[in-house]
Design an enzyme around this catalytic site. Structure first.
Site, short mmCIF file in Angstrom:
data_model
loop_
_atom_site.label_atom_id
_atom_site.label_comp_id
_atom_site.label_asym_id
_atom_site.label_seq_id
_atom_site.Cartn_x
_atom_site.Cartn_y
_atom_site.Cartn_z
N THR A 41 -2.52 -9.26 11.17
CA THR A 41 -3.66 -8.92 10.12
C THR A 41 -4.86 -9.81 10.16
OG1 THR A 41 -4.09 -8.76 7.51
CG2 THR A 41 -2.35 -10.34 8.46
N HIS A 91 0.74 -1.31 -0.01
CA HIS A 91 0.05 -0.14 -0.01
C HIS A 91 0.86 1.16 -0.07
CE1 HIS A 91 -3.27 -2.68 2.05
NE2 HIS A 91 -3.42 -2.57 0.55
#
Length: 245
Positions: free
Chosen positions: A195, A125
């Site tokens: 995550t 990202h």
């Protein structure tokens, strides 16, 4: 009842007996460094800024349509801290240095893996440490945009500067995705940490794993728990600090 010491010992054995390990991490890797996550009860997405929902403010549309508010928010939320790496970041860097870890694949944008010493990092990202001119494509560091008044502009061509992060409505970088997929496909061990595996397309990359051991380290359950060869529920930094390389 699960024995955490036995699980740590099993993780140690996996790391000791394999040399092609890939780490795939998310926001939970950095929360122990004081970096807020996005989706928890106290996460960034639970907040509002000037009455705008944060998810909307992290979109390409908002960056284009409300540049003043975008940069005011971005500087306050992402450039106001100077966090330090935690034991998870340092242990992964040590694993790479000792030839155990092929690479880190991260959904985070804070640059803490590199700050800890990791060299081969795929930032899915992007990174808050990089910014670029949308006109001439010159790059600028975080300090440059932090000190800029209002909307940062290129000091050479005057073009608008954009953070080198993937906003909503934007695609992930093809080269980064290809590198991450190739690393996962070649790995003997894939360690997934910090995550919840709900952010796509990033979370879908683990479908390319064909190795022998899948390890999940997370404080809460994930949709892939049933596929893991080893699952450890706990903070990633605390877990990795007990590993010896």
């Amino acid at each position: 009842m699960e024995n955490p010491d036995e699980k740590i010992s099993e993780l140690q054995k996996i790391i000791d007996t394999h040399d092609h390990i890939v780490f795939f991490g998310g926001a939970g890797v950095s929360t122990e460094s004081g970096v807020p996550d996005f989706r928890s009860d106290n996460g960034i997405y639970r907040k509002k800024y000037k009455n705008y929902p944060v998810e909307y403010m992290l979109s390409h549309s908002f960056y284009e349509d409300h540049p003043d508010d975008f940069w005011s928010f971005y500087k306050d939320f992402f450039l106001s801290m100077d966090p330090d790496p935690n034991p998870a970041h340092y242990k992964l860097a040590e694993m790479e240095e000792k030839g155990k870890l092929d690479c880190v694949i991260t959904q985070n944008i804070d640059g803490l893996h590199q700050k800890a010493g990791s060299k081969n990092v795929f930032e899915l990202h992007g990174s808050t440490l990089r910014n670029y001119c949308t006109r001439c494509h010159r790059f600028f560091d975080a300090d440059y945009v932090k000190k800029a008044d209002g909307i940062p502009k290129c000091d050479e061509c005057g073009g608008k500067i954009k953070p080198d992060v993937v906003l909503y409505e934007e695609s992930l970088n093809d080269k980064t995705i290809e590198g991450a997929v190739d690393a996962i496909a070649k790995a003997d061990v894939l360690i997934i940490g910090g995550t919840s595996l709900v952010v796509y397309p990033a979370a879908g990359l683990i479908n390319y794993f064909r190795g022998s051991r899948l390890v999940l380290i997370n404080k809460s359950e994930t949709s892939r728990d049933s596929q893991a060869d080893l699952r450890i529920n706990g903070p990633i930094g605390q877990v990795m600090s007990r590993i010896r390389i």
